[in-house]
Design a protein around this motif. Sequence first.
Motif, short mmCIF file in Angstrom:
data_model
loop_
_atom_site.label_atom_id
_atom_site.label_comp_id
_atom_site.label_asym_id
_atom_site.label_seq_id
_atom_site.Cartn_x
_atom_site.Cartn_y
_atom_site.Cartn_z
N GLY A 1 0.79 -1.22 0.00
CA GLY A 1 0.00 0.00 0.00
C GLY A 1 0.83 1.27 0.00
N GLU A 2 2.08 1.20 -0.44
CA GLU A 2 2.89 2.41 -0.51
C GLU A 2 2.28 3.37 -1.53
OE1 GLU A 2 5.49 3.24 1.23
OE2 GLU A 2 5.75 1.36 2.32
N ASP A 3 2.40 4.68 -1.24
CA ASP A 3 1.84 5.67 -2.14
C ASP A 3 2.55 5.69 -3.48
OD1 ASP A 3 -0.04 6.43 -0.34
OD2 ASP A 3 0.83 8.39 0.14
N LEU A 4 1.76 5.79 -4.52
CA LEU A 4 2.24 6.01 -5.87
C LEU A 4 1.77 7.39 -6.28
CD1 LEU A 4 3.27 4.80 -8.72
CD2 LEU A 4 0.83 4.45 -9.14
N GLU A 5 2.67 8.21 -6.80
CA GLU A 5 2.29 9.53 -7.27
C GLU A 5 2.47 9.59 -8.79
OE1 GLU A 5 4.09 12.80 -5.28
OE2 GLU A 5 3.52 12.10 -3.27
N VAL A 6 1.44 10.07 -9.46
CA VAL A 6 1.48 10.25 -10.91
C VAL A 6 1.25 11.73 -11.19
CG1 VAL A 6 0.53 9.55 -13.13
CG2 VAL A 6 0.60 7.90 -11.24
N HIS A 7 2.29 12.39 -11.66
CA HIS A 7 2.26 13.83 -11.91
C HIS A 7 2.05 14.08 -13.40
CE1 HIS A 7 4.31 14.98 -7.96
NE2 HIS A 7 4.42 13.66 -8.00
N PHE A 8 0.90 14.63 -13.74
CA PHE A 8 0.63 15.02 -15.12
C PHE A 8 1.05 16.48 -15.23
CE2 PHE A 8 -2.39 11.72 -13.88
CZ PHE A 8 -2.19 10.77 -14.88
N ILE A 9 2.24 16.70 -15.78
CA ILE A 9 2.84 18.03 -15.78
C ILE A 9 2.23 18.85 -16.92
CG2 ILE A 9 5.01 19.31 -15.87
CD1 ILE A 9 6.44 16.66 -15.12
N ASP A 10 1.86 20.08 -16.60
CA ASP A 10 1.30 20.96 -17.62
C ASP A 10 2.42 21.44 -18.54
OD1 ASP A 10 -0.10 22.81 -19.12
OD2 ASP A 10 -0.18 24.33 -17.53
N VAL A 11 2.46 20.89 -19.73
CA VAL A 11 3.46 21.29 -20.74
C VAL A 11 2.77 21.83 -21.98
CG1 VAL A 11 5.34 19.81 -19.94
CG2 VAL A 11 3.62 18.87 -21.52
N GLY A 12 1.65 22.52 -21.77
CA GLY A 12 0.94 23.10 -22.90
C GLY A 12 0.44 22.02 -23.84
#
Length: 386
Positions: free
Chosen positions: A66-77
């Motif tokens: 159950g470790e946290d997974l982070e998914v960053h959708f970076i704003d690149v236009g």
Amino acid sequence: MLIIWAARGGKGIIMDKKIFNIKKFIALFLALSLSLAGCSKDGSLLQNSTSKNQEKNASNVQTKSGEDLEVHFIDVGQGSSTLIESSGCYMLVDGGDSKYTSKVVSYLDSQSVDKLDYIIATHYDADHLNGVVGALDNYDADIVIAPDYKAESKIYNSFTSLLKEKGIKITYPETGAKYKIGDAEFTILAPNDTHYDDANDYSVAIKLVNGNNSFILTGDAEIESEYEMLETGIDLSCDVYLAGHHGSKYSSSQAFLQALEPDSVVISAGKDNRYGHPSEETMARLNAAGCDIYRTDKLGDIIAISDGKNIEFNVNKSSGGNGKKGNSAGKNNIKGKGAYIGNINSKKFHEKDCGSVPDEENRVYFNTADDAEDAGYNACGNCNPE
């Protein structure tokens, strides 16, 4: 069943012999042997399966911590770039166009990235590849996954030259191959052919799994590739889907969406872009499917955090690359929408039954009124949410 194991770091791949190709195995084996292979917390192998139940059971066993997974959708236009982190392991999927390269690099710095365990260049269009080259120029990378075709462009030449300079051989995608990243895993879904008329269909697609949560990213894959993914027999159901080709009408087909059944969809597109992404046709299909929709052109950087059971979205409206250190503009358990609905345009939040709630594409959900106010939203004067 054929097992391939990269001893250093314990990163493993298992491939079904039905899809095994001896020539590609040799290239893959050499690439893995020469890489600094990876970031597997316990060094355990994951079994490949085309059975939905078997795949889910294997995922639950391997990621039950159950470790946290982070998914960053970076704003690149008008482009795409996604940073994935699990237990201190990092993967970058695409990097946006040239004018956003510095932002992608600074974003990785803000997340304390010291090296990348994986880089995936889904395909070689400039709005995906430029930032990959920038990341490679600034960070070491263990494994680079990219499709097996050549492009006639300066950025592609820069990409291949930099890989050669760093002594990194491309790992070509094999459908069904599984990789570990921290406490999570991802499976290659596409491409499923060696020749396409449209280069978008060469896009590397993956399914990322953390416990009971899953994400699907397909690059710019269009309908031909989507139908090929449907034919693989791999379970495509997911919680979060990064809309193919920035929400183009030529992606996110009805049949594909029915297989995915996503709760939430993220669309990476530029504000007022000349392509009209996301298209009206795609938005209609997504709205009809009842998906929560998060758009970088409206919200900036979007972060999905999975604990293996639930997923919350943190949205950084400033789009300044602050990631998890930035202000939150909305949190939502995607299995049960938040108690309050915010209007992205008016910056007001409402009770769910208020007559002034916006259309789905302009909504953001909040669990509490405090969450909404902290994100800069004001209470609706009609329903007076508390």
